[in-house]
Design an enzyme around this catalytic site. Structure first.
Site, mmCIF file in Angstrom:
data_model
loop_
_atom_site.group_PDB
_atom_site.id
_atom_site.type_symbol
_atom_site.label_atom_id
_atom_site.label_comp_id
_atom_site.label_asym_id
_atom_site.label_seq_id
_atom_site.Cartn_x
_atom_site.Cartn_y
_atom_site.Cartn_z
ATOM 1 N N TYR A 313 92.781 85.170 10.745
ATOM 2 C CA TYR A 313 92.014 84.680 11.777
ATOM 3 C C TYR A 313 92.824 83.700 13.057
ATOM 4 C CZ TYR A 313 87.601 86.149 9.764
ATOM 5 O OH TYR A 313 86.711 87.049 9.127
ATOM 6 N N TYR A 325 93.657 86.122 4.788
ATOM 7 C CA TYR A 325 93.317 86.784 3.473
ATOM 8 C C TYR A 325 94.183 87.859 3.144
ATOM 9 C CZ TYR A 325 89.617 83.406 4.759
ATOM 10 O OH TYR A 325 88.808 82.495 5.196
ATOM 11 N N ASP A 327 92.800 90.465 1.131
ATOM 12 C CA ASP A 327 91.328 90.767 0.389
ATOM 13 C C ASP A 327 91.406 91.551 -0.942
ATOM 14 O OD1 ASP A 327 90.034 89.566 2.336
ATOM 15 O OD2 ASP A 327 89.106 91.251 3.278
ATOM 16 N N GLY A 329 94.600 92.011 -2.875
ATOM 17 C CA GLY A 329 95.431 91.205 -3.764
ATOM 18 C C GLY A 329 94.925 89.809 -4.086
ATOM 19 N N GLY A 332 90.092 91.291 -4.857
ATOM 20 C CA GLY A 332 90.101 92.515 -5.587
ATOM 21 C C GLY A 332 88.832 93.399 -5.125
ATOM 22 N N GLY A 334 87.709 96.252 -6.267
ATOM 23 C CA GLY A 334 87.036 96.671 -7.260
ATOM 24 C C GLY A 334 85.738 95.630 -8.053
ATOM 25 N N LEU A 336 84.740 93.076 -6.381
ATOM 26 C CA LEU A 336 83.768 92.677 -5.728
ATOM 27 C C LEU A 336 83.002 93.922 -5.005
ATOM 28 C CD1 LEU A 336 85.507 89.962 -3.531
ATOM 29 C CD2 LEU A 336 83.847 89.746 -5.672
ATOM 30 N N VAL A 409 83.570 91.589 0.494
ATOM 31 C CA VAL A 409 84.429 90.253 0.533
ATOM 32 C C VAL A 409 83.801 89.216 1.407
ATOM 33 C CG1 VAL A 409 86.711 89.491 0.476
ATOM 34 C CG2 VAL A 409 86.137 92.030 0.265
ATOM 35 N N GLY A 410 83.113 88.159 0.853
ATOM 36 C CA GLY A 410 82.490 87.307 1.504
ATOM 37 C C GLY A 410 81.694 87.790 2.614
ATOM 38 N N TYR A 412 82.277 90.119 4.772
ATOM 39 C CA TYR A 412 82.569 91.465 5.298
ATOM 40 C C TYR A 412 82.192 92.364 4.351
ATOM 41 C CZ TYR A 412 84.726 91.616 9.998
ATOM 42 O OH TYR A 412 85.036 91.772 11.234
ATOM 43 N N ASP A 413 81.202 93.329 4.661
ATOM 44 C CA ASP A 413 81.176 94.756 3.933
ATOM 45 C C ASP A 413 82.133 95.924 4.532
ATOM 46 O OD1 ASP A 413 78.942 92.865 4.025
ATOM 47 O OD2 ASP A 413 77.650 94.536 2.815
ATOM 48 N N HIS A 470 89.857 87.877 15.085
ATOM 49 C CA HIS A 470 90.795 88.104 14.065
ATOM 50 C C HIS A 470 91.266 89.554 13.846
ATOM 51 C CE1 HIS A 470 86.561 89.099 12.994
ATOM 52 N NE2 HIS A 470 87.074 90.027 11.970
ATOM 53 N N HIS A 472 92.399 93.076 11.255
ATOM 54 C CA HIS A 472 92.250 93.696 9.919
ATOM 55 C C HIS A 472 93.353 94.712 9.771
ATOM 56 C CE1 HIS A 472 87.791 92.581 9.177
ATOM 57 N NE2 HIS A 472 88.048 92.431 10.548
ATOM 58 N N HIS A 627 89.766 92.534 15.994
ATOM 59 C CA HIS A 627 88.222 92.424 16.326
ATOM 60 C C HIS A 627 87.805 91.438 17.165
ATOM 61 C CE1 HIS A 627 84.058 91.896 14.598
ATOM 62 N NE2 HIS A 627 84.134 92.092 15.748
#
Length: 670
Positions: A313, A325, A327, A329, A332, A334, A336, A409-410, A412-413, A470, A472, A627
């Site tokens: 960010y 982050y 996301d 490592g 995870g 799997g 999440l 992950v938090g 974000y989908d 931020h 990705h 983004h």
């Protein structure tokens, strides 16, 4: 299995096991699981095997009531053995586990067939990924700290029942007094009145740093009170205004049955075959990707999966600047993964695969419907031609097969799709969904006096609410095996040639050269095309058979090379890397990116400059995008897709979709 907030605290969805805090059960309680044996060398660990790993570790004196499992996964057999394996033949089964015990990190390797502990090693100066119980418990620690309670009172909040605290990784740790501690930064949200969107009322400028090792609050940062946003956002249909009329149904159906055959993890569709397993860290892992070329199964890729996701960010405030982050490592994909919904996430009639992993106590846990597999018509032709001179026309429809997972992950989908079509193409696609991470600010609109300062690092999406800029960077590991494991990466450079005859003055030609050693591809991606060629196979015309990597979104990190968060995310500096195959090199930021302040992963491995010409090699492609939020992203984002393509290039002797049947008229079908 996704981490979600319910009234009263965080909870897990998709689990069919007892609460994570329950004591380790007796062996007899394992009988609740059906006894399912692995049928393929690349199958993920079964529930029985997870129980066996725990029993073997306990028998060896390595597992007690204080032990926490970070991950437990298949330890793959050697590549040459897996490639040579045929159904019905025996195969080895080994597991690798990462565990926390007595505030130390350990790696264990287990032979499941021999029920033997092969290795037990302490990992020093590294931090493992976070566990689910750590994520759940971290938010309770600030609520017991007097400094944090006082800061909340300054904001008029004394009832914490609707306060949601976020367990955020801290990034690289350079303070030697903090190394060896499992740290999280914990900002909070006010969820009062929130039905589905928890992100609309951040309790801004306040954050606790917690130590999971000592279960204490190390510090509380309070940068001053910011008035909360006045509205409580919702993305429920009932709160949308319902202006749009419901449409007539549009369906994807297979009235004569599915063309997809799924047996365990083995998938067959059209001329394609491959294996899918699910891992706690990576999510879906596709292996042994092959194409049936008129009765001859031909290798294309040995393995393909996500490897790492870097999300930095762009706000310099102390409560934001650490947010960079990893996301995969640190959390995870799997672990999440969320349950995919028939008719919404995937078409009716899709096949679903469950994810079986170990919980932190070494017990099997199942996340239902973590992957869906389905076919769909694209609505586009796979090829066509209409000939004006003799009034003929030939058109063939395209269908495609999709393998999909949806880690959450938090805020974000993500949807991660692997798409196979009938012409030999593979599209790897990343869909960004969910809700923007938001920051509380003083401004209601851009006409307010503080608006320029408030919006310096993001976009005002609602009154007193800023969505922060931020990036990705999602790196995929692509172990290509084009007609076998011996391959080479070539660059087809576009070279401009000057000509002096006729009306033309210039043209371009293709100059092909192999990449001799591993490392990042520094040539601009629009200056050449990049192919993985077989070392010894040719097509009918005499060209080496190959697959081309066609870049899609390819933004690279703009952060300074000496920025601590960039040092551990060196893979994001280039879109494409090539490395020599190594069995244990799977994670672009290294095995333990959590709190890591050193260069690891791809930059460290490829510094060896190992030869890759006519060798077994691996490609690493980073789907990168920036983004800058917009008003239309709030209160929930429409999906935005990114990706790349692998396509055959002289792999076949002709168009492989030439034998796709035409659409049969209903009358002719009778």
């Amino acid at each position: 299995m996704a981490l979600v907030y319910r009234r009263g605290g965080w909870a897990l969805t998709g689990l069919v096991v007892a609460a994570l805090a329950a004591p380790l059960p007796a062996r007899a309680e394992h009988r609740m699981w059906p006894h399912v044996a692995a049928m393929h060398p690349m199958d993920g660990l079964t529930a029985d095997e997870i129980n066996s790993v725990t029993d073997i570790l306990r028998s060896a004196g390595k597992f007690d009531g204080t032990t926490r499992v970070v991950s437990m996964a298949l330890d793959e057999d050697p590549k040459d053995e897996v490639r040579a394996w045929q159904p019905g033949q025996p195969f080895a089964r080994r597991a690798v586990a990462t565990l926390l015990r007595d505030q130390h990190l350990y790696e264990a390797r287990i032979d499941l067939a021999a029920r033997n502990l092969l290795g037990w090693n302490e990992v020093k100066d590294k931090q493992a990924a976070l566990t689910i119980d750590e994520l759940i418990s971290a938010g309770d620690l600030p609520k017991q700290d007097s400094r944090w309670i006082a800061a909340m009172a300054k904001r008029g909040i004394t009832d914490f029942s609707n306060v949601v605290c976020l367990p955020l990784t801290v990034g690289p740790v350079t303070d030697p007094t903090l190394q060896g501690h499992r740290l999280l930064n914990v900002p909070c949200l006010d969820a009062s009145g929130a039905a589905n969107n928890l992100w609309g009322k951040p309790i801004e400028n306040l954050m606790a740093e917690v130590d999971l090792t000592t279960k204490s609050v190390l510090s509380v940062t309070d940068l001053g009170v910011v008035p909360p946003p006045p509205s409580t956002p919702s993305h429920a249909y009932g709160d949308s205004g319902k202006y749009r009329k419901p449409p007539k149904p549009i369906e994807i159906s297979a009235p004569q049955g599915s063309n997809v055959k799924v047996e365990g993890g083995q998938v067959h569709w059209d001329n394609w075959s491959f294996h899918v397993r699910l891992e706690p860290r990576l999510g879906a892992v596709l292996s042994l990707i092959r194409y049936d070329d008129h009765g001859t199964p031909r290798d294309i890729a040995y393995q393909m999966s996500a490897s790492e996701m870097f999300v930095p960010y762009m706000d310099p405030a102390l409560t934001w600047s650490f947010r960079a982050y990893m996301d995969i490592g640190e959390y995870g994909f799997g672990v999440l993964s969320s349950e995919l919904r028939p008719g919404e996430d995937c078409p009716d009639g899709a096949h679903y695969l469950d994810l079986t992993i170990s919980d932190t106590k070494g017990m099997p846990a199942v996340s239902k419907g973590a992957v869906c597999i389905f076919e769909r018509p694209t609505g586009d032709p796979i090829w066509r031609h209409s000939e004006l001179f003799n009034n003929t026309s030939e058109v063939r429809p395209n269908n495609e097969l999709v393998v999909r997972m949806a880690p959450v992950v938090g805020n974000y989908d993500y949807l991660v799709d692997y798409v196979f079509d009938r012409a030999g193409n593979i599209d790897v696609r990343l869909g960004a969904y969910g809700i923007d991470a938001t920051k509380g600010v003083a401004s209601r609109t851009l006409s307010d006096p503080t608006a320029a300062q408030d919006t310096a690092y993001g976009t005002l999406v609602d009154e007193r609410l800023l969505a922060v800029n931020h990036d990705h960077y999602m790196t995929f590991r692509i172990d290509m095996d084009v007609d076998g494991a011996s391959n080479r990466l070539v660059e087809d450079r576009f070279s401009v040639r000057r000509i002096d005859e006729g009306q033309r003055k210039s043209l371009w030609q293709v100059e092909t050269s192999p990449v001799a050693t591993e490392g990042p591809i520094t040539l601009p991606l629009n200056a050449a095309q990049f192919r993985v060629e077989s070392a010894d196979k040719t097509n009918k015309q005499g060209y080496r058979t190959s697959y081309q990597l066609m870049p899609g979104h390819s933004d690279v990190s703009l952060l300074a090379k000496d920025d601590p968060i960039q040092l551990r995310a060196g893979f994001s500096a280039y879109t494409l890397w090539a490395s020599a195959y190594a069995r244990d090199e799977k994670y672009a930021a290294g095995l333990y990116p959590n709190e890591n302040a050193e260069v690891d992963g791809l930059p460290r491995w490829t510094a060896a400059r190992r030869p890759i010409e006519d060798r077994d090699l691996v490609l690493w492609y980073t789907v990168g995008f920036r983004h800058v939020p917009r008003a239309e992203d709030w209160p929930v984002m429409p999906g935005l897709w990114h990706g790349f393509r692998l396509r055959p290039f002289n792999f076949f002797d002709r168009n492989p979709a030439l034998d796709v049947p035409p659409v049969v008229d209903a009358k002719d079908a009778k």
